[in-house]
Design an enzyme around this catalytic site. Structure first.
Site, PDB file in Angstrom:
ATOM      1  N   VAL A 188      43.130  35.936  39.206  1.00  0.00           N
ATOM      2  CA  VAL A 188      42.276  35.596  40.350  1.00  0.00           C
ATOM      3  C   VAL A 188      42.004  36.834  41.191  1.00  0.00           C
ATOM      4  O   VAL A 188      40.859  37.110  41.589  1.00  0.00           O
ATOM      5  CB  VAL A 188      42.936  34.493  41.215  1.00  0.00           C
ATOM      6  CG1 VAL A 188      42.110  34.233  42.470  1.00  0.00           C
ATOM      7  CG2 VAL A 188      43.101  33.210  40.411  1.00  0.00           C
ATOM      8  N   ALA A 189      43.049  37.618  41.450  1.00  0.00           N
ATOM      9  CA  ALA A 189      42.902  38.834  42.241  1.00  0.00           C
ATOM     10  C   ALA A 189      41.954  39.819  41.576  1.00  0.00           C
ATOM     11  O   ALA A 189      41.035  40.357  42.214  1.00  0.00           O
ATOM     12  CB  ALA A 189      44.274  39.488  42.452  1.00  0.00           C
ATOM     13  N   LEU A 190      42.163  40.058  40.288  1.00  0.00           N
ATOM     14  CA  LEU A 190      41.362  41.064  39.596  1.00  0.00           C
ATOM     15  C   LEU A 190      39.925  40.602  39.389  1.00  0.00           C
ATOM     16  O   LEU A 190      38.989  41.406  39.471  1.00  0.00           O
ATOM     17  CB  LEU A 190      42.008  41.423  38.257  1.00  0.00           C
ATOM     18  CG  LEU A 190      43.414  42.051  38.343  1.00  0.00           C
ATOM     19  CD1 LEU A 190      43.868  42.535  36.972  1.00  0.00           C
ATOM     20  CD2 LEU A 190      43.458  43.192  39.351  1.00  0.00           C
ATOM     21  N   GLY A 192      47.380  41.100  45.502  1.00  0.00           N
ATOM     22  CA  GLY A 192      47.817  40.335  44.344  1.00  0.00           C
ATOM     23  C   GLY A 192      47.400  41.014  43.062  1.00  0.00           C
ATOM     24  O   GLY A 192      46.541  41.905  43.058  1.00  0.00           O
ATOM     25  N   ALA A 193      47.998  40.567  41.966  1.00  0.00           N
ATOM     26  CA  ALA A 193      47.728  41.188  40.672  1.00  0.00           C
ATOM     27  C   ALA A 193      47.423  40.157  39.604  1.00  0.00           C
ATOM     28  O   ALA A 193      47.426  40.462  38.421  1.00  0.00           O
ATOM     29  CB  ALA A 193      48.922  42.036  40.238  1.00  0.00           C
ATOM     30  N   CYS A 231      38.223  24.060  39.732  1.00  0.00           N
ATOM     31  CA  CYS A 231      37.317  24.727  38.797  1.00  0.00           C
ATOM     32  C   CYS A 231      35.873  24.672  39.270  1.00  0.00           C
ATOM     33  O   CYS A 231      35.180  25.676  39.336  1.00  0.00           O
ATOM     34  CB  CYS A 231      37.445  24.109  37.403  1.00  0.00           C
ATOM     35  SG  CYS A 231      36.286  24.777  36.202  1.00  0.00           S
ATOM     36  N   LYS A 262      33.178  31.488  40.401  1.00  0.00           N
ATOM     37  CA  LYS A 262      33.666  32.802  39.958  1.00  0.00           C
ATOM     38  C   LYS A 262      32.778  33.402  38.873  1.00  0.00           C
ATOM     39  O   LYS A 262      32.371  34.568  38.948  1.00  0.00           O
ATOM     40  CB  LYS A 262      35.112  32.646  39.472  1.00  0.00           C
ATOM     41  CG  LYS A 262      35.782  33.888  38.900  1.00  0.00           C
ATOM     42  CD  LYS A 262      35.561  34.071  37.402  1.00  0.00           C
ATOM     43  CE  LYS A 262      35.988  32.900  36.571  1.00  0.00           C
ATOM     44  NZ  LYS A 262      37.410  32.736  36.421  1.00  0.00           N
ATOM     45  N   LYS A 263      32.446  32.599  37.856  1.00  0.00           N
ATOM     46  CA  LYS A 263      31.640  33.121  36.753  1.00  0.00           C
ATOM     47  C   LYS A 263      30.235  33.483  37.230  1.00  0.00           C
ATOM     48  O   LYS A 263      29.650  34.483  36.797  1.00  0.00           O
ATOM     49  CB  LYS A 263      31.566  32.069  35.636  1.00  0.00           C
ATOM     50  CG  LYS A 263      30.754  32.495  34.395  1.00  0.00           C
ATOM     51  CD  LYS A 263      31.464  33.546  33.570  1.00  0.00           C
ATOM     52  CE  LYS A 263      30.648  34.007  32.372  1.00  0.00           C
ATOM     53  NZ  LYS A 263      30.531  32.982  31.320  1.00  0.00           N
ATOM     54  N   ASP A 298      47.524  21.583  36.251  1.00  0.00           N
ATOM     55  CA  ASP A 298      48.310  22.599  36.940  1.00  0.00           C
ATOM     56  C   ASP A 298      49.535  22.042  37.662  1.00  0.00           C
ATOM     57  O   ASP A 298      50.478  22.777  37.945  1.00  0.00           O
ATOM     58  CB  ASP A 298      47.435  23.319  37.978  1.00  0.00           C
ATOM     59  CG  ASP A 298      46.294  24.094  37.350  1.00  0.00           C
ATOM     60  OD1 ASP A 298      46.119  23.995  36.123  1.00  0.00           O
ATOM     61  OD2 ASP A 298      45.579  24.793  38.090  1.00  0.00           O
ATOM     62  N   GLY A 352      49.323  33.984  44.088  1.00  0.00           N
ATOM     63  CA  GLY A 352      49.877  32.846  43.364  1.00  0.00           C
ATOM     64  C   GLY A 352      49.404  31.525  43.938  1.00  0.00           C
ATOM     65  O   GLY A 352      48.731  31.466  44.973  1.00  0.00           O
ATOM     66  N   CYS A 365      36.532  28.418  38.426  1.00  0.00           N
ATOM     67  CA  CYS A 365      35.778  28.907  37.268  1.00  0.00           C
ATOM     68  C   CYS A 365      34.275  29.031  37.501  1.00  0.00           C
ATOM     69  O   CYS A 365      33.668  30.054  37.157  1.00  0.00           O
ATOM     70  CB  CYS A 365      35.991  27.976  36.068  1.00  0.00           C
ATOM     71  SG  CYS A 365      37.633  27.285  35.902  1.00  0.00           S
TER      72      CYS A 365
END
Length: 525
Positions: free
Chosen positions: A232-234, A228-229, A90, A98-99, A362, A320, A95
């Site tokens: 994380v990918a999007l 990927g879908a 994270c 990414k944010k 996780d 994944g 997280c």
């Protein structure tokens, strides 16, 4: 360092580590120390394996409650050589960065909106290096903060890669090869997961990167293929497009598997409208580096069976994650895993097949892969181990948000899950397409801004799930999550006064059901 020995009546008596080490040496070194630990001498009350959000929360809580605690953590570099500090996925590669990069992309949209609001702005370009340096510096400050917090709570930290010797003992290996033997009365496994590389694809490992790398790149990734879908990918594709990069997403089947599929479709429709390209029903078969340094990707269209190819600067695998259990030597402690997922099997109290060994986050089977759930599970576990509480983690109605360009927040059941569980005739779905006020002056497309509330049809219509697609979805969903956790009904939500003018107020104005067939588009102010 002190070592604990169990005395009469189960109480601990303490002696120095030097004395314990001498005793271990006399007993035959590492093996002798392991035998001594198995016989009842423990260095710590609690040993946490993994320095991510859940493990750190558990360790700090237990130390605050008076236990002697140690944390062992070691980050194996990614295949591309990316390393990071204490704090887990994270903080370092999830997280937080990414944010921040999502925010950078949102700022680009605001700059484009600004002239409509009277701001005279010259054309501006985004500089990846400046953004990356700022994000990475913030992450490093969080790494340091975690070290300080552990020190303040007198939690001993070991930067070693640990594996079990027996059910009470682990052996950790440092970067220089030095071994450290640690034992504890209770052990918590919180090692999380790492991105999965599709090693069956030629060139995937040699030329691709993952989310372990994207946030630590010093230079722009350029034209990028995201394979990927998952969320994380999007999310990655969304902020790359928002930063002005040519971005393509390759999806084998469906986007955001496990989420409400109507919402997932709206997420990808909005991303496509903002410039992200999608290759649907395709799977890559080969990646090659061309003489000019570009990556040539070959893929198959699963519908037609035909091959196609394209060139990119970067290929990002987001196919994944796999749990970090392979190097733990769990079999030596008797800890059982799911052979398919490689995740650790746990009960409602986070206990593994060994009564004094636990797994959170996780790495545990059947747990949502979300930072806040790992943190709360870790704290509650520590409180139970310290006799402060008997509460266990409640994994129902956990809210989350996907930080795509148009954010998607949800809590509770998807429409598909509600129908499967209760039957279509017992489910009522209220919905609305709305336009955020801030989109109006800038004439932004709001056709995918959508809310739906999934309820039981029987009065007072218990709310089963809420799905919100629009600006600040996380902030909106967090508040309503409390209501749903407390058993809110549709009647109660409709009696809630909205805050005007906000997007969140649209939730309290959901009057049109899908069953009615009426147009759910909000008109007027």
């Amino acid at each position: 360092m002190a070592a604990a020995l169990r005395g009469p009546g189960g109480r601990f008596r303490w002696r120095t580590w030097a004395a314990a080490a001498a005793a271990a040496a006399a007993a035959g070194g590492v093996r002798g120390a392991a035998r001594s630990a198995a016989a009842g001498r423990q260095d710590y009350d609690l040993l946490v394996i993994g320095g991510g959000s859940g493990g750190l929360a558990c360790a700090k809580e237990a130390a605050q409650l008076g236990k002697k605690v140690a944390v062992v953590d070691y980050v194996e570099p990614s295949p591309r050589g990316t390393r990071w500090g204490l704090g887990g996925t994270c903080v370092n590669v999830g997280c937080i960065p990414k944010k921040l990069m999502h925010q950078a992309a949102l700022l680009g949209g605001m700059i484009r909106d600004a002239p409509h609001y009277g701001w005279a702005i010259q054309p501006v370009l985004h500089d990846w290096r400046t953004m990356a340096e700022a994000v990475q510096n913030h992450v490093k400050s969080l790494n340091w903060g975690h070290r300080v917090q552990l020190q303040d709570r007198k939690v001993k930290y070991f930067n070693i890669k640990a594996g079990f010797v027996n059910e009470h003992t682990v052996c950790g290996v440092a970067k220089d090869g030095k071994e450290t033997l640690l034992s504890a009365e209770h052990i918590v496994i919180a090692t999380g997961g790492r991105p999965r590389y599709p090693t069956h694809i030629e060139g995937a490992l040699e030329y691709g990167i993952t989310s372990d790398d994207i946030f630590w790149l010093k230079e722009s990734p350029g034209k990028t293929l995201v394979v990927g879908a998952s969320y994380v990918a999007l999310e990655c594709a969304g902020f790359l497009t928002g930063l002005g990069l040519d971005t393509t997403v390759m999806i084998r089947s469906i986007p955001l598997r496990g989420f409400d599929q109507q919402m997932s479709s709206l997420v990808t429709e909005y991303m496509a409208s903002q410039g992200t390209r999608f290759l649907r029903g395709c799977t890559p078969s080969r990646v090659r580096r061309l003489p000019d340094g570009q990556l040539q990707v070959t893929w198959e269209d699963l519908t037609s069976g035909k091959e196609d190819m394209g060139t990119f600067n970067t290929v990002l695998w987001a196919t994944g994650r796999i749990p970090e259990t392979r190097s733990l030597n769990l079999e030596k402690a008797g800890v059982n895993i799911n052979p398919n997922s490689q995740k650790i099997l746990v009960d409602a109290q986070e206990t593994t097949s060994v009564p004094h060994i636990y797994a959170i986050g996780d790495v545990a089977e059947g747990r949502p892969e979300l930072t806040p759930t790992a943190i709360m599970a870790g704290k509650l576990l520590a409180q139970r181990l310290c006799g402060q509480s008997s509460d266990v983690m409640d994994y129902d109605n956990v809210p989350t948000t996907v930080f795509t360009p148009l954010e998607y927040g949800c809590v509770g059941l998807s429409e598909e899950e509600a129908v499967a569980r209760h039957g279509e005739e017992h489910v009522e779905v209220y919905h609305a397409y709305y336009k955020p006020l801030e989109f109006t002056v800038a004439e932004r497309d709001a056709s995918q801004c959508y809310i739906k509330m999934v309820c039981l049809r029987k009065p007072p219509q218990l709310v089963l799930g809420l799905h919100f697609l629009g600006p600040n979805a996380g902030e909106v969903t967090q508040g309503f999550a409390l209501g749903i956790k407390c058993g809110a009904s549709y009647v109660q939500v409709m009696r809630t006064v909205g805050i005007h003018p906000t997007c969140a107020e649209e939730v309290a104005k959901l009057r049109i059901s899908k069953r009615s067939g009426l147009d759910p588009t909000v008109t007027g102010c």
